[in-house]
Motif scaffolding. Structure first.
Motif, PDB file in Angstrom:
ATOM      1  N   ASN A  46       0.832  -1.197   0.000  1.00  0.00           N
ATOM      2  CA  ASN A  46       0.000   0.000   0.000  1.00  0.00           C
ATOM      3  C   ASN A  46       0.873   1.255   0.000  1.00  0.00           C
ATOM      4  O   ASN A  46       1.171   1.818   1.038  1.00  0.00           O
ATOM      5  N   SER A  59       2.851  -0.761 -10.525  1.00  0.00           N
ATOM      6  CA  SER A  59       1.398  -0.763 -10.750  1.00  0.00           C
ATOM      7  C   SER A  59       1.017  -1.549 -11.992  1.00  0.00           C
ATOM      8  O   SER A  59      -0.077  -2.114 -12.068  1.00  0.00           O
ATOM      9  N   ARG A 104      -3.862   7.346 -12.342  1.00  0.00           N
ATOM     10  CA  ARG A 104      -4.279   6.624 -11.131  1.00  0.00           C
ATOM     11  C   ARG A 104      -3.242   6.798 -10.014  1.00  0.00           C
ATOM     12  O   ARG A 104      -3.597   6.893  -8.840  1.00  0.00           O
ATOM     13  N   ASN A 112      -5.417   9.605  -2.590  1.00  0.00           N
ATOM     14  CA  ASN A 112      -6.214   8.482  -2.094  1.00  0.00           C
ATOM     15  C   ASN A 112      -6.420   7.540  -3.279  1.00  0.00           C
ATOM     16  O   ASN A 112      -7.263   7.787  -4.136  1.00  0.00           O
ATOM     17  N   SER A 113      -5.624   6.494  -3.353  1.00  0.00           N
ATOM     18  CA  SER A 113      -5.631   5.628  -4.541  1.00  0.00           C
ATOM     19  C   SER A 113      -6.964   4.917  -4.740  1.00  0.00           C
ATOM     20  O   SER A 113      -7.287   4.488  -5.851  1.00  0.00           O
ATOM     21  N   GLU A 114      -7.755   4.790  -3.671  1.00  0.00           N
ATOM     22  CA  GLU A 114      -9.054   4.131  -3.784  1.00  0.00           C
ATOM     23  C   GLU A 114     -10.135   5.078  -4.287  1.00  0.00           C
ATOM     24  O   GLU A 114     -11.189   4.642  -4.736  1.00  0.00           O
ATOM     25  N   SER A 115      -9.882   6.378  -4.175  1.00  0.00           N
ATOM     26  CA  SER A 115     -10.888   7.357  -4.601  1.00  0.00           C
ATOM     27  C   SER A 115     -10.153   8.604  -5.090  1.00  0.00           C
ATOM     28  O   SER A 115      -9.839   9.505  -4.318  1.00  0.00           O
ATOM     29  N   GLU A 131     -12.418  12.061   1.563  1.00  0.00           N
ATOM     30  CA  GLU A 131     -13.369  10.960   1.454  1.00  0.00           C
ATOM     31  C   GLU A 131     -14.231  10.834   2.707  1.00  0.00           C
ATOM     32  O   GLU A 131     -15.373  10.372   2.653  1.00  0.00           O
TER      33      GLU A 131
END
Length: 418
Positions: A154, A186, A329, A354-357, A381
């Motif tokens: 992560n 990635s 991304r 924030n790689s998820e959002s 977020e």
């Protein structure tokens, strides 16, 4: 924006208010916000303040009339309010603790960045006189960074403080190497390929050391002979790598091909898509992004958000689209270093993704009621705010610019323990 002193007895839903308290003296996420329900009004009154500051232009309604009877609370309501306040305080304390941990993480990241920068300076200083030693030290630096990269599941890029005076080539080379490594990971490349990419990225512009500084630092348009001389840096970089047998062959195409473009319009050999090494295609995307943020003419520098948008909208025919999408991304829609305006009109500096959002990065907020070294970092977020737009730092009022301290040079590093 003008504010009006307003008695707490006149508060109602839809008013945009600012609390007359320090950020740590109340349970709310921000010092100023739009009141969304009656519970918030009760919590404000429970803070013991007699007034707040009203911002009429940002409010949806008008205050209550002064003659409005004061609301009385039952014992049950009062107890419920106390529990809600305690819940908010606990949430805020958790946020403050996360903020402290985050800042410790940034300090660790900063330390690693400065160490890598010092090593790179030493390497570049030896590249002409002791190329074998320089390449061996570069391989050791790359080995350490790739090992750290591969051990963590992560990772995030963090914006670095780079306030020391230095040559652009150090920052550019390390920046391109760091982003290229993370991009390669990635995309699922193995460690050996990532090491070759990192080494090639570190040395991709070393040939510029053989180009006169009158050309490499020129801020006005280059003449055709000057431009041709500058383009020789790809050959010179490869010549430096060939001074020793230790430089891996798999990294050499990065040195010679990082300015080749998929449509055949690049240099030095106008190679087209299938003939350009895949590793060189990856580094080319990162190199283009960093050069847009830091061109020879500083007046033409793009903010990170604009640089990514430009590549995505205008250069799809020239750069590997898979790597370009991965770069977005990696950096987020609003990359670290972007100054942004939030939906409540508050300004902030994006410091990590924030790689998820991707639309909700972590933002260091401008709040004049909080010392700049204690400025809260907002995880978008977890809030009801969003980013409305990116703002060029040059457009900021002086006090905001000083507080946020937007970087003239955008440098990134990763924290392996993120």
């Amino acid at each position: 924006m003008a504010s009006i002193k307003l008695s707490v007895e006149r508060l109602t839903e839809g008013l945009y208010i600012k609390l007359p308290l320090q950020w740590t003296d109340h349970p709310f996420l921000l010092n100023h916000f739009k009141i969304k329900d009656n519970q918030q009004i009760r919590l404000i009154k429970n803070l013991g303040v007699k007034f707040v500051y009203l911002l009429p232009e940002k409010s949806d309604t008008k205050p209550l009339d002064p003659e409005t009877p004061a609301e009385t609370l039952s014992e049950d309501e009062s107890q419920y309010l106390d529990k809600q306040a305690e819940k908010l305080w606990q949430e805020k304390q958790s946020r403050i603790n996360r903020l402290k941990n985050y800042k410790r993480k940034l300090q660790r990241c900063e330390k690693n960045f400065n160490r890598s920068m010092a090593q790179l300076r030493a390497i570049i200083g030896k590249i002409k006189s002791r190329p074998v030693t320089a390449i061996q030290e570069a391989e050791q630096l790359v080995e350490e960074m790739v090992d750290a990269l591969m051990e963590s599941d992560n990772l995030a890029l963090h914006l670095m403080n780079d306030n020391q005076e230095s040559e652009d080539i150090y920052f550019h080379s390390l920046n391109v190497a760091i982003m290229s490594m993370m991009l390669a990971k990635s995309s699922g490349m193995p460690a050996e390929d990532i090491k070759a990419i990192a080494l090639g990225a570190l040395f991709h512009d070393m040939g510029k050391l053989k180009v006169p500084t009158a050309i490499t630092r020129k801020t006005t348009p280059l003449t055709e002979p000057e431009d041709n001389y500058l383009k020789l840096h790809t050959k010179y970089s490869l010549d430096l790598a060939n001074l020793t047998e230790d430089f891996p062959d798999s990294a050499k195409p990065i040195l010679s091909q990082h300015h080749e473009l998929l449509d055949g319009s690049g240099y030095p050999h106008q190679l087209a898509a299938a003939n350009i090494d895949l590793k060189a295609q990856l580094v080319a995307v990162v190199n283009a992004y960093d050069n847009l943020c830091h061109p020879q003419d500083p007046s033409k520098a793009r903010i990170p958000y604009s640089a990514l948008s430009y590549l995505f909208k205008n250069k799809k025919e020239q750069y590997n689209n898979d790597f370009l999408a991965l770069l977005i991304r990696l950096l987020g829609v609003y990359p670290p270093g972007s100054v942004v305006q939030l939906s409540n009109q508050q300004l902030g500096l994006v410091i990590s993704v924030n790689s998820e959002s991707l639309l909700f990065p972590n933002v260091l907020l401008y709040d004049p009621t909080v010392p700049s070294n204690e400025a809260p970092i907002l995880e978008l977020e977890d809030s009801d705010l969003r980013i409305e737009r990116a703002i060029p730092p040059s457009k900021l009022p002086e006090k905001v610019y000083t507080y946020l301290n937007p970087r003239i040079r955008i440098s990134y590093y990763f924290d392996p323990d993120d």
